[in-house]
Design an enzyme around this catalytic site. Structure first.
Site, PDB file in Angstrom:
ATOM      1  N   HIS A 183      -7.025   7.095 -14.297  1.00 16.61           N
ATOM      2  CA  HIS A 183      -6.166   6.676 -13.176  1.00 16.61           C
ATOM      3  C   HIS A 183      -5.328   7.840 -12.663  1.00 16.61           C
ATOM      4  O   HIS A 183      -4.372   8.255 -13.303  1.00 16.61           O
ATOM      5  CB  HIS A 183      -5.233   5.550 -13.630  1.00 16.61           C
ATOM      6  CG  HIS A 183      -4.479   4.903 -12.516  1.00 16.61           C
ATOM      7  ND1 HIS A 183      -4.619   3.572 -12.185  1.00 16.61           N
ATOM      8  CD2 HIS A 183      -3.567   5.397 -11.635  1.00 16.61           C
ATOM      9  CE1 HIS A 183      -3.829   3.281 -11.169  1.00 16.61           C
ATOM     10  NE2 HIS A 183      -3.173   4.379 -10.809  1.00 16.61           N
ATOM     11  N   HIS A 191      -4.036   9.750  -8.609  1.00 13.70           N
ATOM     12  CA  HIS A 191      -4.071   9.713  -7.140  1.00 13.70           C
ATOM     13  C   HIS A 191      -4.217  11.143  -6.651  1.00 13.70           C
ATOM     14  O   HIS A 191      -3.216  11.847  -6.486  1.00 13.70           O
ATOM     15  CB  HIS A 191      -2.784   9.085  -6.596  1.00 13.70           C
ATOM     16  CG  HIS A 191      -2.603   7.662  -6.981  1.00 13.70           C
ATOM     17  ND1 HIS A 191      -2.842   6.613  -6.125  1.00 13.70           N
ATOM     18  CD2 HIS A 191      -2.236   7.083  -8.161  1.00 13.70           C
ATOM     19  CE1 HIS A 191      -2.613   5.457  -6.748  1.00 13.70           C
ATOM     20  NE2 HIS A 191      -2.239   5.734  -7.986  1.00 13.70           N
ATOM     21  N   GLN A 197      -2.752   1.172  -0.317  1.00  9.53           N
ATOM     22  CA  GLN A 197      -1.365   1.457  -0.735  1.00  9.53           C
ATOM     23  C   GLN A 197      -0.337   0.530  -0.083  1.00  9.53           C
ATOM     24  O   GLN A 197       0.636   0.144  -0.699  1.00  9.53           O
ATOM     25  CB  GLN A 197      -1.034   2.919  -0.391  1.00  9.53           C
ATOM     26  CG  GLN A 197       0.408   3.325  -0.593  1.00  9.53           C
ATOM     27  CD  GLN A 197       0.741   3.637  -2.040  1.00  9.53           C
ATOM     28  OE1 GLN A 197       0.382   4.679  -2.555  1.00  9.53           O
ATOM     29  NE2 GLN A 197       1.418   2.725  -2.692  1.00  9.53           N
ATOM     30  N   HIS A 214      -4.135  -1.953  -8.551  1.00  9.65           N
ATOM     31  CA  HIS A 214      -2.745  -1.776  -8.971  1.00  9.65           C
ATOM     32  C   HIS A 214      -2.187  -3.186  -9.075  1.00  9.65           C
ATOM     33  O   HIS A 214      -2.214  -3.931  -8.094  1.00  9.65           O
ATOM     34  CB  HIS A 214      -1.974  -0.965  -7.933  1.00  9.65           C
ATOM     35  CG  HIS A 214      -2.242   0.493  -8.008  1.00  9.65           C
ATOM     36  ND1 HIS A 214      -3.487   1.015  -7.839  1.00  9.65           N
ATOM     37  CD2 HIS A 214      -1.416   1.541  -8.264  1.00  9.65           C
ATOM     38  CE1 HIS A 214      -3.425   2.337  -7.994  1.00  9.65           C
ATOM     39  NE2 HIS A 214      -2.182   2.679  -8.244  1.00  9.65           N
ATOM     40  N   GLU A 266       2.920  -3.876 -10.686  1.00 17.00           N
ATOM     41  CA  GLU A 266       3.672  -2.641 -10.972  1.00 17.00           C
ATOM     42  C   GLU A 266       5.096  -2.832 -10.452  1.00 17.00           C
ATOM     43  O   GLU A 266       5.505  -2.257  -9.440  1.00 17.00           O
ATOM     44  CB  GLU A 266       3.007  -1.415 -10.317  1.00 17.00           C
ATOM     45  CG  GLU A 266       3.629  -0.103 -10.814  1.00 17.00           C
ATOM     46  CD  GLU A 266       3.028   1.133 -10.173  1.00 17.00           C
ATOM     47  OE1 GLU A 266       2.210   0.995  -9.244  1.00 17.00           O
ATOM     48  OE2 GLU A 266       3.395   2.254 -10.592  1.00 17.00           O
ATOM     49  N   ASP A 272      -1.765   9.069 -13.609  1.00 20.66           N
ATOM     50  CA  ASP A 272      -1.286   8.447 -12.373  1.00 20.66           C
ATOM     51  C   ASP A 272      -0.949   9.466 -11.291  1.00 20.66           C
ATOM     52  O   ASP A 272      -1.557   9.464 -10.228  1.00 20.66           O
ATOM     53  CB  ASP A 272      -0.078   7.538 -12.642  1.00 20.66           C
ATOM     54  CG  ASP A 272       0.138   6.509 -11.540  1.00 20.66           C
ATOM     55  OD1 ASP A 272      -0.795   6.292 -10.749  1.00 20.66           O
ATOM     56  OD2 ASP A 272       1.235   5.938 -11.467  1.00 20.66           O
ATOM     57  N   TRP A 298       5.883  10.148  -6.705  1.00 18.17           N
ATOM     58  CA  TRP A 298       6.120   9.168  -7.774  1.00 18.17           C
ATOM     59  C   TRP A 298       6.382   9.827  -9.130  1.00 18.17           C
ATOM     60  O   TRP A 298       6.975   9.239 -10.010  1.00 18.17           O
ATOM     61  CB  TRP A 298       4.931   8.206  -7.874  1.00 18.17           C
ATOM     62  CG  TRP A 298       4.801   7.385  -6.633  1.00 18.17           C
ATOM     63  CD1 TRP A 298       5.491   6.245  -6.346  1.00 18.17           C
ATOM     64  CD2 TRP A 298       3.964   7.640  -5.500  1.00 18.17           C
ATOM     65  NE1 TRP A 298       5.125   5.771  -5.107  1.00 18.17           N
ATOM     66  CE2 TRP A 298       4.193   6.612  -4.566  1.00 18.17           C
ATOM     67  CE3 TRP A 298       3.028   8.633  -5.178  1.00 18.17           C
ATOM     68  CZ2 TRP A 298       3.540   6.543  -3.337  1.00 18.17           C
ATOM     69  CZ3 TRP A 298       2.375   8.578  -3.966  1.00 18.17           C
ATOM     70  CH2 TRP A 298       2.635   7.538  -3.048  1.00 18.17           C
TER      71      TRP A 298
HETATM   72 ZN    ZN Z   1      -1.440   4.332  -9.514  1.00 12.85          ZN
END
Ligand code: ZN
Length: 455
Positions: free
Chosen positions: A83, A85, A178, A236, A239, A335, A341
């Site tokens: 996982h 991005h 997203q 996702h 979360e 991630d 993030w």
């Molecule tokens: Zn993610």
């Protein structure tokens, strides 16, 4: 034919030699039993290659046919990133820093950065991080790609990158909405267009949709597209630190009833860190029956979650220990690597495992081994790699040589692989790091952080 010699393999006593025939593994046998091998430390003898001299194009193998002498180090199938991005990577601080540190401000910052996206911008940042992954011995990567962009700029860039890196890294792409499927204009159409353009998996973000009903509907849409296009699913899911966010039960039930089962994954599921005991118990059964995978991302979620808490602040992670005990496959992911993030990271699975151990309290000896599996074998199950992964005859010749005596040792000392072999070729080499300590009154000594009585 080439050999990786004197390899320590998990679950087997003694050292072993591993044959590599082109880009595939051949036999695995106790050290010295395959023709032409020598014990660790012996000088290479010329002309004793079992299958003729090594092809110079296949890496710096000596005349003996030994591609790598692992010298007693741990040889493992490569790390697997379940996982990340890659389209948002290396953008930390652009156009501004995520000041609150929350997931929601991260999405807002990315929305601003997204306005400037070009194909080259995405491709060059993603490729840079994929080179870091390869250097760290991560040879399978699943990347989510934001498809809430009417131009699908990032998706086209990542499809190109997937093709360009395929000789070293197996890259899976997930169409990730997203900003929502039902709550974003043309969300369902964009998701389906991404499926048409050739992603490997379909995503969703039900907890971000405007209503509970939209969240459920968004999962139904994602499953429908996954099934019609024969794709994997990785959403996702939950979360958020809201104990009312319970979409993972919907995802698991859709996966079981529709037959997708272990081809479906719920990522993050951090609300599980807030569920009460009675509901957690019920959920364990639902997840175990469904066969779905969970991916926990400890680096990012330890930072993103708990931002709205006074003390005590919750960890905000999925129930790793409990779900493993219930028989659910759980893996650890990175991630984010330097984005709105999570501002840190070097694309290292061992770093993720170390933080995961601390975050999920996996400190028992068997649990530390399990954490290593969560960035290798268990992550490979998330990607559905099957016979495309593992050190066994006929499988793709991908491995890492770790200068460590065990998975525990590798995680504790954060040992970078001395060698990374992809498709039978050495693609990365890291000389061992040694610190010279000159203590007053003593002779200088080398420190490698191995406990003396373990030598
Ligand atoms: Zn993610």
């Amino acid at each position: 034919m080439k050999l990786v010699t004197n390899a320590r393999l998990a679950g087997r006593d003694g050292l072993h030699d591993i044959e590599i025939d082109g880009d595939r593994f051949g036999r695995v046998a106790p050290a010295g039993e395959l023709a032409g091998t020598q014990p660790a430390g012996a000088p290479d003898g010329p002309g004793d290659a079992p299958g003729g001299p090594a092809d110079p194009a296949d890496g710096p193998a000596g005349a003996s046919g030994v591609l790598v002498d692992a010298a007693g180090g741990l040889v493992s199938p490569p790390f697997v990133e379940p996982h990340v991005h890659l389209d948002t990577t290396l953008t930390a601080g652009e156009p501004r820093w995520n000041a609150s540190g929350s997931l929601w401000e991260g999405i807002a910052v990315w929305s601003e950065r997204k306005a400037d996206l070009t194909r080259d911008d995405v491709a060059s940042r993603a490729t840079e991080v994929l080179r870091w992954y390869a250097a760290n011995g991560v040879l399978h990567v699943r990347s989510h790609v934001d498809v809430t962009d009417p131009g699908l700029v990032a998706l086209d860039a990542m499809l190109e990158v997937r093709e360009r890196v395929k000789d070293v890294i197996g890259l899976q792409l997930v169409a990730f909405p997203q900003e929502g499927i039902c709550s974003f204009e043309n969300g369902p159409e964009l998701l389906e267009e991404a499926a048409r353009r050739g992603v490997d998996a379909v995503g969703a973000i039900p907890h971000f949709e405007d209503t509970r009903e939209d969240g459920v509907r968004s999962l139904e849409i994602a499953f429908d597209i996954a099934q019609r296009y024969g794709l994997l699913l990785d959403a996702h899911c939950d979360e958020i630190d809201d104990e009312q966010s319970r979409f993972v039960e919907v995802l698991a039930t859709l996966a079981r009833r529709g037959g997708l089962r272990d081809r479906a994954t719920a990522s993050h599921t951090t609300a599980m860190g807030s569920y009460n005991g009675a509901y957690s118990y019920k959920l364990q059964r639902i997840l175990a029956r469904s066969g779905i995978n969970l991916v926990c991302n400890p680096l990012a979620n330890l930072c993103l979650q708990g931002r709205f808490d006074a003390y005590p602040k919750r960890r905000g992670l999925t129930q790793v220990k409990e779900m493993l005990a219930a028989g659910v496959n759980v893996a650890f992911g990175h991630d984010d690597v330097m984005d709105p993030w999570f501002p840190l990271g070097t694309a290292s699975s061992l770093q993720v495992a170390l933080v995961g151990i601390a975050a999920a309290q996996l400190t028992g000896a068997a649990e530390i081994d399990e954490a290593f599996a969560m960035v290798t074998d268990r992550a490979a199950r998330v990607l559905g790699l099957g016979d495309g992964y593992g050190i066994a005859p006929g499988r793709p010749a991908n491995l890492v040589v770790l200068p460590a005596s065990s998975p525990y040792d590798a995680v504790r000392r954060q040992t970078r692989p001395s060698h990374v072999v992809a498709r039978g070729r050495i693609v990365a080499e890291t000389p061992p790091a040694v610190t010279r300590l000159t203590w007053p009154g003593r002779d200088p000594e080398d420190v490698d952080f191995v406990r003396t009585r373990d030598r």
